[in-house]
Design an enzyme around this catalytic site. Structure first.
Site, short mmCIF file in Angstrom:
data_model
loop_
_atom_site.label_atom_id
_atom_site.label_comp_id
_atom_site.label_asym_id
_atom_site.label_seq_id
_atom_site.Cartn_x
_atom_site.Cartn_y
_atom_site.Cartn_z
N ASP A 1 0.79 -1.09 0.13
CA ASP A 1 0.05 0.00 0.12
C ASP A 1 0.78 1.28 0.07
O ASP A 1 0.62 2.27 0.86
CB ASP A 1 -0.99 -0.02 1.26
CG ASP A 1 -1.91 0.78 1.01
OD1 ASP A 1 -2.45 1.31 0.09
OD2 ASP A 1 -2.70 1.17 2.21
N LYS B 1 1.85 4.67 -0.94
CA LYS B 1 1.39 5.89 -1.51
C LYS B 1 1.86 6.88 -0.81
O LYS B 1 2.13 6.93 0.25
CB LYS B 1 -0.27 5.55 -1.77
CG LYS B 1 -0.81 5.40 -0.43
CD LYS B 1 -2.42 4.96 -0.60
CE LYS B 1 -2.97 4.79 0.82
NZ LYS B 1 -4.60 4.45 0.61
N PRO B 2 1.68 8.33 -1.08
CA PRO B 2 2.13 9.46 -0.51
C PRO B 2 1.50 9.51 0.91
O PRO B 2 2.34 9.77 1.93
CB PRO B 2 1.70 10.71 -1.59
CG PRO B 2 1.87 10.06 -2.74
CD PRO B 2 1.14 8.66 -2.68
N ALA B 3 0.21 9.10 0.92
CA ALA B 3 -0.40 9.32 2.35
C ALA B 3 0.32 8.16 3.34
O ALA B 3 0.27 8.66 4.35
CB ALA B 3 -1.72 8.71 2.24
N ASN B 4 0.99 7.30 2.84
CA ASN B 4 1.67 6.48 3.86
C ASN B 4 3.18 6.54 3.92
O ASN B 4 4.04 5.70 4.57
CB ASN B 4 1.20 4.86 3.40
CG ASN B 4 -0.04 4.42 3.85
OD1 ASN B 4 -0.68 5.24 4.57
ND2 ASN B 4 -0.70 3.48 3.01
N ASP C 1 2.52 2.36 7.90
CA ASP C 1 1.33 1.70 7.76
C ASP C 1 1.41 0.31 6.97
O ASP C 1 1.11 0.18 5.86
CB ASP C 1 0.26 2.69 6.76
CG ASP C 1 -1.27 2.18 6.91
OD1 ASP C 1 -1.26 0.99 7.63
OD2 ASP C 1 -2.12 2.65 6.38
#
Length: 331
Positions: free
Chosen positions: A112, A114-117, A129
């Site tokens: 997973d 992605k920039p949010a993680n 995460d």
């Protein structure tokens, strides 16, 4: 998927700031959280990995504690700044690949990325995460708000339930593209259109201001066929370092998209590899809902479809919603 609090971890001699995640849903899969937290603990110990501190249950409340990253996520950074200068984008990706190589050396696939993680401590990206969010059983409404955002970073074979080093490499390629342009390589907003583009279309061309060598790196990371991507995070990192030194990176001999569409001549959409999966839970005029089903990571259920039938159920463009989608379960 929960509330995250900034907290202080106090001892007799020192006070440390930490991030505390409190899942909101009462239906918690404790065994899955235990497995994912164990993976996160095994992954700690690298400068580009955000370490987990604690995962436990107190008075019936699951509590997950990690080190605090004070400078937010790369997702927040991109929303504020739009895109990165080329050198910063490459250097940031190199550090992400450093952390990813560490995970892969311990047989851990992030799944997973992605920039949010990816959180920031100063200019240092730290991967976070490790499946904890997927371990929390949340309401359909909370899933629907994030579903297409996650899909944007999934590789073609990822929609068939496959996870490997190459699926993580694909996600890094999507991140690098986003760092360079401020946009996603597949910009479709509607989930079924996005999946169709990832499966069957080339990514949007990079600006001419991006050197051909760097474009070659992105193209190799985003090859449709896993075997055509970088064999490891280290291999992609070395090509990026070569770009920084002004060296050359070999172009792919040709696009591998044609192999993805071989079913055109056979008149049969494959039932597993490189099929065209769409989600039953995406209904016309409604927010997308991701249906839950407990299946192994490699298991999927896709109904084979004649290519002629497939075309009959579409408009002329590939990025339109299919009216009668085959079934696929995503884990």
């Amino acid at each position: 998927m929960g509330a995250v609090w900034l907290a202080e971890r106090r001892t007799k001699f020192v006070t440390t700031k930490v991030a505390v995640k409190l899942p909101l849903d009462e239906q918690i899969d404790h065994e899955t959280i235990k497995q994912e937290a164990t993976l996160w603990e095994q992954a700690s110990g690298h400068p580009n990995i955000l370490p987990i501190i604690d995962a436990d249950e107190y008075d019936g409340q699951v509590v997950i504690v990690s080190e605090f990253a004070p400078d937010g996520s790369l997702d927040e950074w991109l929303k504020t700044h739009g895109k990165m200068p080329v050198e910063q984008a490459v250097e940031t990706t190199i550090k992400i690949l450093d952390g990813l190589e560490f995970l892969h050396s311990r047989n851990i696939i992030h799944r997973d990325l992605k920039p949010a993680n990816i959180l920031l401590q100063g200019n240092t990206p730290r991967l976070a995460d490790f499946g904890i969010s997927r371990a929390l059983r949340t309401t359909a409404s909370s899933q629907s708000s994030n579903v297409s955002g996650t899909f944007a970073y999934i590789s073609p074979e990822g929609f068939d339930g496959k996870r490997s080093v190459q699926t993580d490499v694909w996600s890094v390629g999507v991140n690098l593209y986003q760092f360079l342009t401020g946009e996603l390589p597949f910009p479709q907003k509607e989930p079924s259109a996005l999946i169709a583009a990832i499966m069957m279309r080339e990514f949007e061309p990079l600006p001419d201001s991006i050197s051909q060598n760097l474009q070659n790196v992105v193209a190799k990371a985003l090859a449709k066929q896993p075997e055509n991507r970088y064999a490891s995070a280290a291999a992609m990192r070395e090509d990026l370092r070569r770009v920084l030194r002004g060296g050359s990176v070999t172009d792919l001999l040709k696009s591998d998209l044609s192999r993805t569409l071989q079913f055109v001549s056979s008149e049969q959409v494959p039932s597993t590899q490189y099929a065209v999966p769409f989600i039953d839970a995406i209904k016309a005029g409604q927010d997308p809902k991701l249906r839950e089903k407990s299946v192994p990571e490699t298991e999927t259920s896709v109904r084979p479809t004649k290519y002629s039938d497939y075309l009959a159920n579409q408009d002329s463009r590939l990025d339109t919603k299919i009216k009668r989608p085959p079934t696929v379960w995503l884990t």
